[in-house]
Design a protein around this motif. Structure first.
Motif, PDB file in Angstrom:
ATOM      1  N   UNK A  17      42.018  73.691  94.727  1.00 45.00           N
ATOM      2  CA  UNK A  17      41.662  72.321  95.108  1.00 45.00           C
ATOM      3  C   UNK A  17      41.683  71.386  93.907  1.00 45.00           C
ATOM      4  N   UNK A  18      41.266  71.867  92.728  1.00 47.12           N
ATOM      5  CA  UNK A  18      41.296  71.030  91.529  1.00 47.12           C
ATOM      6  C   UNK A  18      42.720  70.673  91.140  1.00 47.12           C
ATOM      7  N   UNK A  19      43.630  71.644  91.224  1.00 44.29           N
ATOM      8  CA  UNK A  19      45.036  71.350  90.933  1.00 44.29           C
ATOM      9  C   UNK A  19      45.604  70.336  91.926  1.00 44.29           C
ATOM     10  N   UNK A  20      45.221  70.499  93.198  1.00 43.76           N
ATOM     11  CA  UNK A  20      45.700  69.564  94.216  1.00 43.76           C
ATOM     12  C   UNK A  20      45.154  68.164  93.974  1.00 43.76           C
ATOM     13  N   UNK A  21      43.879  68.069  93.603  1.00 46.51           N
ATOM     14  CA  UNK A  21      43.287  66.758  93.333  1.00 46.51           C
ATOM     15  C   UNK A  21      43.945  66.101  92.129  1.00 46.51           C
ATOM     16  N   UNK A  22      44.297  66.910  91.120  1.00 49.79           N
ATOM     17  CA  UNK A  22      44.997  66.363  89.952  1.00 49.79           C
ATOM     18  C   UNK A  22      46.317  65.719  90.368  1.00 49.79           C
ATOM     19  N   UNK A  73      52.607  77.439  79.081  1.00 50.59           N
ATOM     20  CA  UNK A  73      52.932  76.150  79.680  1.00 50.59           C
ATOM     21  C   UNK A  73      51.700  75.265  79.802  1.00 50.59           C
ATOM     22  N   UNK A  74      50.526  75.885  79.913  1.00 51.30           N
ATOM     23  CA  UNK A  74      49.279  75.126  79.915  1.00 51.30           C
ATOM     24  C   UNK A  74      49.157  74.319  78.629  1.00 51.30           C
ATOM     25  N   UNK A  75      49.489  74.958  77.518  1.00 49.56           N
ATOM     26  CA  UNK A  75      49.454  74.272  76.226  1.00 49.56           C
ATOM     27  C   UNK A  75      50.494  73.161  76.172  1.00 49.56           C
ATOM     28  N   UNK A  76      51.715  73.451  76.645  1.00 49.42           N
ATOM     29  CA  UNK A  76      52.777  72.452  76.606  1.00 49.42           C
ATOM     30  C   UNK A  76      52.423  71.243  77.472  1.00 49.42           C
ATOM     31  N   UNK A  77      51.929  71.498  78.674  1.00 53.03           N
ATOM     32  CA  UNK A  77      51.564  70.404  79.578  1.00 53.03           C
ATOM     33  C   UNK A  77      50.422  69.585  78.999  1.00 53.03           C
ATOM     34  N   UNK A 103      56.025  58.735  84.194  1.00 49.08           N
ATOM     35  CA  UNK A 103      55.050  59.592  83.523  1.00 49.08           C
ATOM     36  C   UNK A 103      54.053  60.243  84.479  1.00 49.08           C
ATOM     37  N   UNK A 104      53.866  59.670  85.678  1.00 48.46           N
ATOM     38  CA  UNK A 104      52.925  60.278  86.613  1.00 48.46           C
ATOM     39  C   UNK A 104      53.415  61.645  87.085  1.00 48.46           C
ATOM     40  N   UNK A 105      54.712  61.910  86.922  1.00 51.47           N
ATOM     41  CA  UNK A 105      55.268  63.182  87.371  1.00 51.47           C
ATOM     42  C   UNK A 105      54.646  64.365  86.641  1.00 51.47           C
ATOM     43  N   UNK A 106      54.174  64.155  85.408  1.00 50.70           N
ATOM     44  CA  UNK A 106      53.512  65.221  84.672  1.00 50.70           C
ATOM     45  C   UNK A 106      52.249  65.687  85.388  1.00 50.70           C
ATOM     46  N   UNK A 107      51.585  64.789  86.095  1.00 52.92           N
ATOM     47  CA  UNK A 107      50.376  65.134  86.812  1.00 52.92           C
ATOM     48  C   UNK A 107      50.643  65.609  88.230  1.00 52.92           C
ATOM     49  N   UNK A 108      51.721  65.163  88.834  1.00 51.84           N
ATOM     50  CA  UNK A 108      51.897  65.353  90.268  1.00 51.84           C
ATOM     51  C   UNK A 108      52.942  66.387  90.649  1.00 51.84           C
ATOM     52  N   UNK A 174      45.543  60.615  82.140  1.00 48.00           N
ATOM     53  CA  UNK A 174      46.448  61.606  81.556  1.00 48.00           C
ATOM     54  C   UNK A 174      45.933  62.076  80.194  1.00 48.00           C
ATOM     55  N   UNK A 175      45.436  61.149  79.405  1.00 44.29           N
ATOM     56  CA  UNK A 175      44.892  61.504  78.091  1.00 44.29           C
ATOM     57  C   UNK A 175      43.678  62.411  78.236  1.00 44.29           C
ATOM     58  N   UNK A 176      42.791  62.085  79.177  1.00 45.82           N
ATOM     59  CA  UNK A 176      41.602  62.905  79.398  1.00 45.82           C
ATOM     60  C   UNK A 176      41.982  64.311  79.857  1.00 45.82           C
ATOM     61  N   UNK A 177      42.909  64.402  80.814  1.00 47.89           N
ATOM     62  CA  UNK A 177      43.316  65.710  81.318  1.00 47.89           C
ATOM     63  C   UNK A 177      44.021  66.530  80.239  1.00 47.89           C
ATOM     64  N   UNK A 178      44.846  65.863  79.429  1.00 43.04           N
ATOM     65  CA  UNK A 178      45.522  66.579  78.358  1.00 43.04           C
ATOM     66  C   UNK A 178      44.538  67.176  77.364  1.00 43.04           C
TER      67      UNK A 178
END
Length: 238
Positions: A17-22, A73-77, A103-108, A174-178
């Motif tokens: 659910x957290x990934x989906x909300x992101x 990939x977690x680190x790269x993202x 840039x929103x594609x990185x999150x979605x 995006x900055x906060x999530x990164x």
């Protein structure tokens, strides 16, 4: 034993659910329409269904490699979210240029880290619930579908009401999530290693801790003041 199974199941659904909300937050802040958000959420659901269908036929060695690739990939993202979050915010504040449509594609979009997490969710769910891979993929995909739609609609509604729906807000998120991604990579291994370490006392220095807190506060206040002065100069005192 049933309590442990329920706890693990809740953890799988919570992480999914957290990934989906992101993903939903990224869609909501980018200004996608409901139909476009639904299409993106459907991609997640269909991908989870495919992963669930093949999860039982993948060897254990390959499973370990997939999970390891997800960590890399977690680190790269995380690094990419920090970099493009700053770029999105800077482009809007400095040049009034909206690059959030890219840039929103990185999150979605389903990134390799999300795919590895989906694979792990399907694998764990099949083991703890005793269901088939297809059923697990359908359940995980359904959580992704609903979470993405709810996250997108909720984020769009909240930011419109608060008059915050702009690329600068997307850059902040995006900055906060990164930074959160990178912090997780630092804290989780340290926590796991600490479980095997012997307990020992740590001497603390209250004066040093207070000084560090004051310095951090001063740096934050200085940055906010500098941004305020720059904003006033750029907009002619308004």
């Amino acid at each position: 034993m049933s309590n442990v199974v329920n706890f693990l199941t809740a953890g799988v659904f919570g992480g999914t659910a957290l990934l989906a909300l992101k993903s939903g937050v990224g869609c909501g802040l980018s200004g996608l329409r409901t139909r476009e958000t639904l299409c993106l959420a459907s991609v997640y659901a269909f991908t989870a269904l495919i992963i669930g269908a093949v999860v039982g036929s993948i060897p254990v060695d390959a499973t370990e490699q997939i999970v390891g690739l997800g960590v890399v990939m977690h680190l790269v993202i995380g690094l990419a979210l920090v970099y493009f979050g700053i770029r999105t915010k800077k482009a809007w504040l400095s040049d009034r240029q909206d690059i959030s449509c890219r840039t929103f594609l990185l999150m979605s979009l389903p990134c390799p880290a999300c795919l590895a997490a989906t694979f792990l969710s399907c694998l764990i769910f099949t083991d703890i619930a005793g269901v088939s891979g297809v059923a697990a993929g359908a359940v995980v995909g359904g959580v992704f579908l609903v979470g993405t739609l709810v996250g997108g609609a909720g984020t769009s509604w909240i930011t419109k009401k608060a008059n915050m729906k702009n690329p600068s807000t997307l850059g902040n998120v995006m900055l906060f999530l990164g930074l959160f991604y990178l912090l997780c990579l630092l804290l989780v291994p340290a926590y796991l290693q600490a479980q095997d370490a012997p307990a020992f006392g740590i001497a603390t220095d209250p004066a040093g801790m207070l000084l560090a807190l004051v310095l951090m506060t001063a740096l934050i206040a200085f940055g906010a003041l500098a941004d305020r002065i720059r904003h006033t100069v750029d907009h002619g005192g308004r």
